[in-house]
Enzyme design. Sequence first.
Site, PDB file in Angstrom:
ATOM      1  N   GLU A  90      10.304 -35.319 153.545  1.00 14.07           N
ATOM      2  CA  GLU A  90       9.351 -34.250 154.107  1.00 14.07           C
ATOM      3  C   GLU A  90       9.832 -34.055 155.450  1.00 14.07           C
ATOM      4  O   GLU A  90      10.262 -34.853 156.143  1.00 14.07           O
ATOM      5  CB  GLU A  90       7.611 -35.034 153.949  1.00 14.07           C
ATOM      6  CG  GLU A  90       7.357 -35.184 152.772  1.00 14.07           C
ATOM      7  CD  GLU A  90       5.753 -35.800 153.126  1.00 14.07           C
ATOM      8  OE1 GLU A  90       5.060 -36.238 152.227  1.00 14.07           O
ATOM      9  OE2 GLU A  90       5.488 -36.139 154.140  1.00 14.07           O
ATOM     10  N   CYS A 110      10.420 -45.919 153.167  1.00 14.04           N
ATOM     11  CA  CYS A 110      10.574 -46.542 154.605  1.00 14.04           C
ATOM     12  C   CYS A 110      10.101 -48.038 153.981  1.00 14.04           C
ATOM     13  O   CYS A 110       9.429 -48.588 153.091  1.00 14.04           O
ATOM     14  CB  CYS A 110       9.467 -46.255 155.406  1.00 14.04           C
ATOM     15  SG  CYS A 110       9.501 -47.249 156.949  1.00 14.04           S
ATOM     16  N   CYS A 114       4.086 -50.585 157.254  1.00 16.03           N
ATOM     17  CA  CYS A 114       2.687 -50.668 157.960  1.00 16.03           C
ATOM     18  C   CYS A 114       1.580 -50.296 157.081  1.00 16.03           C
ATOM     19  O   CYS A 114       1.823 -49.552 156.340  1.00 16.03           O
ATOM     20  CB  CYS A 114       3.099 -49.476 159.050  1.00 16.03           C
ATOM     21  SG  CYS A 114       4.402 -49.697 160.162  1.00 16.03           S
ATOM     22  N   CYS A 117       0.048 -46.485 156.657  1.00 18.00           N
ATOM     23  CA  CYS A 117       1.014 -45.396 156.453  1.00 18.00           C
ATOM     24  C   CYS A 117       1.459 -45.208 155.254  1.00 18.00           C
ATOM     25  O   CYS A 117       1.619 -46.048 154.482  1.00 18.00           O
ATOM     26  CB  CYS A 117       2.446 -45.724 157.060  1.00 18.00           C
ATOM     27  SG  CYS A 117       3.532 -44.634 157.279  1.00 18.00           S
ATOM     28  N   CYS A 334       2.045 -38.736 157.404  1.00 15.28           N
ATOM     29  CA  CYS A 334       3.426 -39.346 156.941  1.00 15.28           C
ATOM     30  C   CYS A 334       3.628 -39.711 155.557  1.00 15.28           C
ATOM     31  O   CYS A 334       2.939 -40.625 155.148  1.00 15.28           O
ATOM     32  CB  CYS A 334       3.893 -40.432 157.862  1.00 15.28           C
ATOM     33  SG  CYS A 334       3.338 -40.144 159.543  1.00 15.28           S
TER      34      CYS A 334
END
Length: 346
Positions: A90, A110, A114, A117, A334
């Site tokens: 993205e 990723c 976290c 997220c 995100c």
Amino acid sequence: MQTIYDLPLSAMEEMLKAHGQKPYRAKQLYNWLYRKRAESFEEMSDLPAALIGKLSQEYQLMPVKLLDKQVARDRTAKYLFELEDGATIETVLMHFNFGKSVCVSSQVGCNMACSFCASGLLKKQRDLTAGELVGQIMYIQKELDAQGERVDNIVVMGTGEPFDNYENVMDFCAVVNSDHGLSIGARHITISTCGIVPRIYEFAQGHYQYNLAVSLHAPNDELRRSLMPVDKAYPLDELMKALKTYSEDNHRRLTFEYILLKGVNDSDDDAKQLADLIRGMNAYVNLIPYNEVDENGYKTTDERRALHFYDVIMKNGVKATLRSRHGDDIDAACGQLRARHERNKE
Ligand code: SAH
């Protein structure tokens, strides 16, 4: 096939040398790619035909293909791109009164995990190449060309941890920053990290002029650990020590990002602890309204509380800004658009 966007100017010179070409050809090529925004090698009319032939055999230009695009009422646009191997990423374009900012992804997925997220919902598949980072900018720049507009600012704040893909991210910055190319000023480029301490020292030693932003999100290890597993590897005292070294050696102002999560990290006590942690540093806190993600249950701090939190920080001697919301009528958090797309594939 490798994209030519992978090559910083020095690497371009090397590559051309290997093809028996003079170094000045690299600047010529940069001019075609980044100033004239060429779509193919064939149109590069002042390059020797034999070189054009070789380049077209070895390299492609645009490494990203548009799969989906959402545009919010405030014109924030979110792009879902497909890469050559079918992976998706993205990119976001935001229209500010100080210019147009593009938020690029640095990895496919990723690994930082976290808890708040959406990017971490999909584990890291691989790092992006420098050219795939450049491609995100070039795709949007070419689109903006139609309106005579340009990408003014770049933030490496999309999916991924840039300091977990350090070399490619630094090559990307070199390409977009080059005076012979897009010429986006170093101070208009911001790299955001969750706090990978060894890379912060490396970055400090490089004396780059790019801005550094650090995702803090909690003022003490206990809370930060519950939100960001990276804190277990690099606790706050180590992180703050590295950041002080960076900001003192480089005379640069740091940005601390702090997303406000209702009832989690937004109490007066949190604000005071945050101010105590940062006071005296050449830094400010960017308070960010949380973009809610269905999967994890965190809520956004309401506006009154956010303003109060801001006041407490300021009164305790630390500068802060309260970021306005952008694109909250689309999947702008995100990784949200990508996560939805990947789910639909199943
Ligand atoms: N890995 C890097 C860069 C990508 S995340 C980093 O951690 O800084 C960019 C920023 O967006 C980080 O501050 C991240 O914590 C924040 N973020 C992640 N999910 C968010 C959400 N749903 N709403 C608002 N900010 C979010």
